[in-house]
Design a protein around this motif. Structure first.
Motif, PDB file in Angstrom:
ATOM      1  N   ILE A  42      -3.155 -60.724 -88.799  1.00  0.00           N
ATOM      2  CA  ILE A  42      -4.265 -60.181 -88.016  1.00  0.00           C
ATOM      3  C   ILE A  42      -4.874 -58.972 -88.710  1.00  0.00           C
ATOM      4  O   ILE A  42      -6.094 -58.853 -88.834  1.00  0.00           O
ATOM      5  CB  ILE A  42      -3.765 -59.807 -86.605  1.00  0.00           C
ATOM      6  CG1 ILE A  42      -3.297 -61.057 -85.878  1.00  0.00           C
ATOM      7  CG2 ILE A  42      -4.861 -59.110 -85.808  1.00  0.00           C
ATOM      8  CD1 ILE A  42      -2.651 -60.784 -84.539  1.00  0.00           C
ATOM      9  N   LEU A  43      -4.039 -58.051 -89.188  1.00  0.00           N
ATOM     10  CA  LEU A  43      -4.536 -56.826 -89.803  1.00  0.00           C
ATOM     11  C   LEU A  43      -5.129 -57.070 -91.184  1.00  0.00           C
ATOM     12  O   LEU A  43      -6.116 -56.459 -91.557  1.00  0.00           O
ATOM     13  CB  LEU A  43      -3.408 -55.792 -89.893  1.00  0.00           C
ATOM     14  CG  LEU A  43      -2.765 -55.365 -88.574  1.00  0.00           C
ATOM     15  CD1 LEU A  43      -1.679 -54.346 -88.833  1.00  0.00           C
ATOM     16  CD2 LEU A  43      -3.809 -54.790 -87.634  1.00  0.00           C
ATOM     17  N   SER A  44      -4.497 -57.959 -91.942  1.00  0.00           N
ATOM     18  CA  SER A  44      -4.907 -58.178 -93.325  1.00  0.00           C
ATOM     19  C   SER A  44      -6.332 -58.692 -93.440  1.00  0.00           C
ATOM     20  O   SER A  44      -7.000 -58.480 -94.446  1.00  0.00           O
ATOM     21  CB  SER A  44      -3.958 -59.164 -94.003  1.00  0.00           C
ATOM     22  OG  SER A  44      -2.651 -58.650 -94.016  1.00  0.00           O
ATOM     23  N   ALA A  58      -2.830 -57.718-101.723  1.00  0.00           N
ATOM     24  CA  ALA A  58      -1.922 -58.868-101.642  1.00  0.00           C
ATOM     25  C   ALA A  58      -0.615 -58.579-102.367  1.00  0.00           C
ATOM     26  O   ALA A  58       0.471 -58.938-101.903  1.00  0.00           O
ATOM     27  CB  ALA A  58      -2.594 -60.105-102.227  1.00  0.00           C
ATOM     28  N   ASP A  59      -0.695 -57.912-103.525  1.00  0.00           N
ATOM     29  CA  ASP A  59       0.513 -57.541-104.265  1.00  0.00           C
ATOM     30  C   ASP A  59       1.370 -56.571-103.454  1.00  0.00           C
ATOM     31  O   ASP A  59       2.600 -56.675-103.419  1.00  0.00           O
ATOM     32  CB  ASP A  59       0.137 -56.905-105.606  1.00  0.00           C
ATOM     33  CG  ASP A  59      -0.397 -57.937-106.590  1.00  0.00           C
ATOM     34  OD1 ASP A  59      -0.109 -59.136-106.409  1.00  0.00           O
ATOM     35  OD2 ASP A  59      -1.104 -57.541-107.536  1.00  0.00           O
ATOM     36  N   LEU A  60       0.703 -55.598-102.826  1.00  0.00           N
ATOM     37  CA  LEU A  60       1.420 -54.628-101.998  1.00  0.00           C
ATOM     38  C   LEU A  60       2.129 -55.333-100.847  1.00  0.00           C
ATOM     39  O   LEU A  60       3.322 -55.092-100.580  1.00  0.00           O
ATOM     40  CB  LEU A  60       0.426 -53.596-101.450  1.00  0.00           C
ATOM     41  CG  LEU A  60       0.935 -52.646-100.361  1.00  0.00           C
ATOM     42  CD1 LEU A  60       2.071 -51.784-100.886  1.00  0.00           C
ATOM     43  CD2 LEU A  60      -0.217 -51.787 -99.839  1.00  0.00           C
ATOM     44  N   LEU A  61       1.414 -56.217-100.167  1.00  0.00           N
ATOM     45  CA  LEU A  61       1.987 -56.929 -99.041  1.00  0.00           C
ATOM     46  C   LEU A  61       3.133 -57.836 -99.466  1.00  0.00           C
ATOM     47  O   LEU A  61       4.184 -57.893 -98.820  1.00  0.00           O
ATOM     48  CB  LEU A  61       0.887 -57.750 -98.349  1.00  0.00           C
ATOM     49  CG  LEU A  61       1.214 -58.385 -97.004  1.00  0.00           C
ATOM     50  CD1 LEU A  61       1.745 -57.359 -96.013  1.00  0.00           C
ATOM     51  CD2 LEU A  61      -0.017 -59.083 -96.447  1.00  0.00           C
ATOM     52  N   ALA A  84      -0.983 -51.903 -94.376  1.00  0.00           N
ATOM     53  CA  ALA A  84      -2.282 -51.360 -93.980  1.00  0.00           C
ATOM     54  C   ALA A  84      -2.272 -49.838 -94.029  1.00  0.00           C
ATOM     55  O   ALA A  84      -3.249 -49.209 -94.453  1.00  0.00           O
ATOM     56  CB  ALA A  84      -2.647 -51.844 -92.582  1.00  0.00           C
ATOM     57  N   ILE A  85      -1.171 -49.219 -93.619  1.00  0.00           N
ATOM     58  CA  ILE A  85      -1.067 -47.754 -93.648  1.00  0.00           C
ATOM     59  C   ILE A  85      -1.108 -47.248 -95.088  1.00  0.00           C
ATOM     60  O   ILE A  85      -1.814 -46.279 -95.414  1.00  0.00           O
ATOM     61  CB  ILE A  85       0.218 -47.288 -92.938  1.00  0.00           C
ATOM     62  CG1 ILE A  85       0.146 -47.622 -91.449  1.00  0.00           C
ATOM     63  CG2 ILE A  85       0.431 -45.786 -93.136  1.00  0.00           C
ATOM     64  CD1 ILE A  85       1.468 -47.451 -90.712  1.00  0.00           C
ATOM     65  N   PHE A 256       3.461 -44.342 -90.383  1.00  0.00           N
ATOM     66  CA  PHE A 256       4.307 -45.106 -91.301  1.00  0.00           C
ATOM     67  C   PHE A 256       5.775 -44.945 -90.921  1.00  0.00           C
ATOM     68  O   PHE A 256       6.534 -45.929 -90.886  1.00  0.00           O
ATOM     69  CB  PHE A 256       4.069 -44.640 -92.731  1.00  0.00           C
ATOM     70  CG  PHE A 256       4.827 -45.427 -93.767  1.00  0.00           C
ATOM     71  CD1 PHE A 256       4.287 -46.569 -94.332  1.00  0.00           C
ATOM     72  CD2 PHE A 256       6.100 -45.022 -94.180  1.00  0.00           C
ATOM     73  CE1 PHE A 256       4.985 -47.299 -95.282  1.00  0.00           C
ATOM     74  CE2 PHE A 256       6.809 -45.746 -95.120  1.00  0.00           C
ATOM     75  CZ  PHE A 256       6.239 -46.891 -95.670  1.00  0.00           C
ATOM     76  N   GLU A 257       6.193 -43.707 -90.646  1.00  0.00           N
ATOM     77  CA  GLU A 257       7.589 -43.450 -90.283  1.00  0.00           C
ATOM     78  C   GLU A 257       7.972 -44.194 -89.008  1.00  0.00           C
ATOM     79  O   GLU A 257       9.064 -44.790 -88.928  1.00  0.00           O
ATOM     80  CB  GLU A 257       7.796 -41.944 -90.096  1.00  0.00           C
ATOM     81  CG  GLU A 257       7.711 -41.146 -91.394  1.00  0.00           C
ATOM     82  CD  GLU A 257       7.748 -39.653 -91.149  1.00  0.00           C
ATOM     83  OE1 GLU A 257       7.884 -39.243 -89.959  1.00  0.00           O
ATOM     84  OE2 GLU A 257       7.612 -38.886 -92.117  1.00  0.00           O
TER      85      GLU A 257
END
Length: 272
Positions: A42-44, A58-61, A84-85, A256-257
């Motif tokens: 949903i977020l991507s 995409a690499d990060l995910l 996303a963050i 993020f935390e």
């Protein structure tokens, strides 16, 4: 706004996300799941803007999926939120750099003020011909070399002046030879333009009125270049312009935390 997802994810090579995607990532690396969550998450679908590189996201995910190996939609959603963050924090850093660069651009157009502030007790340091952007580009090694050259030119100029002051039948020739190459070329142009006669008196006048002040300013500028760079960077930063960005970055850090804590808690409960 059109997102990268609409463009890149129409590729027929993209495979659907399955329950075994995490396992596939572990076995086959990033490429196995690189665009899966971007297609179905949903977020991507919204986080990557049209002008941004969806491949980087995409690499990060994929890296986060490979690290945490989610089980179920909730864990996958939390991982997507982590990505996303991080992506939004990247934007904060880009915005911060843009504001700093904008401030430095404004400072670069105010060379005399910056130089005078960097060394407030050094009269005559500011030179209208100096470009602050040139000084800002110099590396520490280049600064050191410039300082050595400037001191040598100044030393040679004053040696030539001392020879002329002492006088003698060959004083003019000796003084010309004592000058550095650039100084001799400048002197030759003065002769050709008939600004000064090619005599000991003419050379002494040129050194006194033009060459020595120029060499002295160049040596002073070279000596204070590190302070000038620090002054320009300080004036260009303008912390008040970064305050909102810093608050937003702090908000993202906290989010993020919390998200990571939720994900780890779910994984812990699942492992029991």
């Amino acid at each position: 706004m059109e997102t990268f997802e609409r463009k890149a994810l129409s590729n027929s090579a993209v495979i659907p996300f399955s329950a075994t995607a995490a396992v596939s990532a572990a076995n086959g690396g990033y490429e196995a799941v690189r665009f899966n969550a971007m297609k179905h998450g949903i977020l991507s679908r919204l986080v990557v803007l049209a002008h941004e590189d969806g491949g980087d996201f995409a690499d990060l995910l994929a890296a986060l999926i490979e690290e945490h190996k989610p089980a179920g939609m909730t864990e996958r959603h939390l991982i997507e939120e982590l990505a996303a963050i991080i992506w939004r924090k990247r934007r904060v850093l880009l915005a911060e750099a843009a504001k700093i660069n904008g401030g430095l651009k404004n400072v670069a157009n105010n060379t005399k003020s910056v130089m005078a502030s960097a060394a407030p007790f050094q009269h005559g340091l500011a030179n209208e011909n100096t470009r602050l952007s040139d000084l800002m580009d110099e590396t520490p090694e280049q600064i050191a070399e410039t300082q050595r050259d400037a001191e040598l030119v100044l030393e040679a100029t004053r040696k030539a002046s001392a020879i002329l002051y002492k006088g003698g039948p060959a004083a003019y020739e000796k003084a010309v030879r004592a000058l550095r190459q650039d100084s001799r070329e400048w002197w030759q142009s003065q002769i050709e333009e008939k600004e000064h006669p090619a005599t000991a008196e003419g050379l002494a006048c040129f050194i006194r009125e033009s060459l020595d002040p120029s060499c002295w300013r160049a040596a002073l500028e070279a000596r204070f270049t590190p302070a000038i760079k620090a002054q320009a960077l300080g004036e260009g930063l303008k912390p008040h312009l970064l305050e909102k960005l810093n608050r937003y970055e702090t908000h993202l850090d906290r989010k993020f935390e919390r998200t990571l804590a939720m994900l780890l808690k779910l994984k812990e409960l699942r492992s029991r």
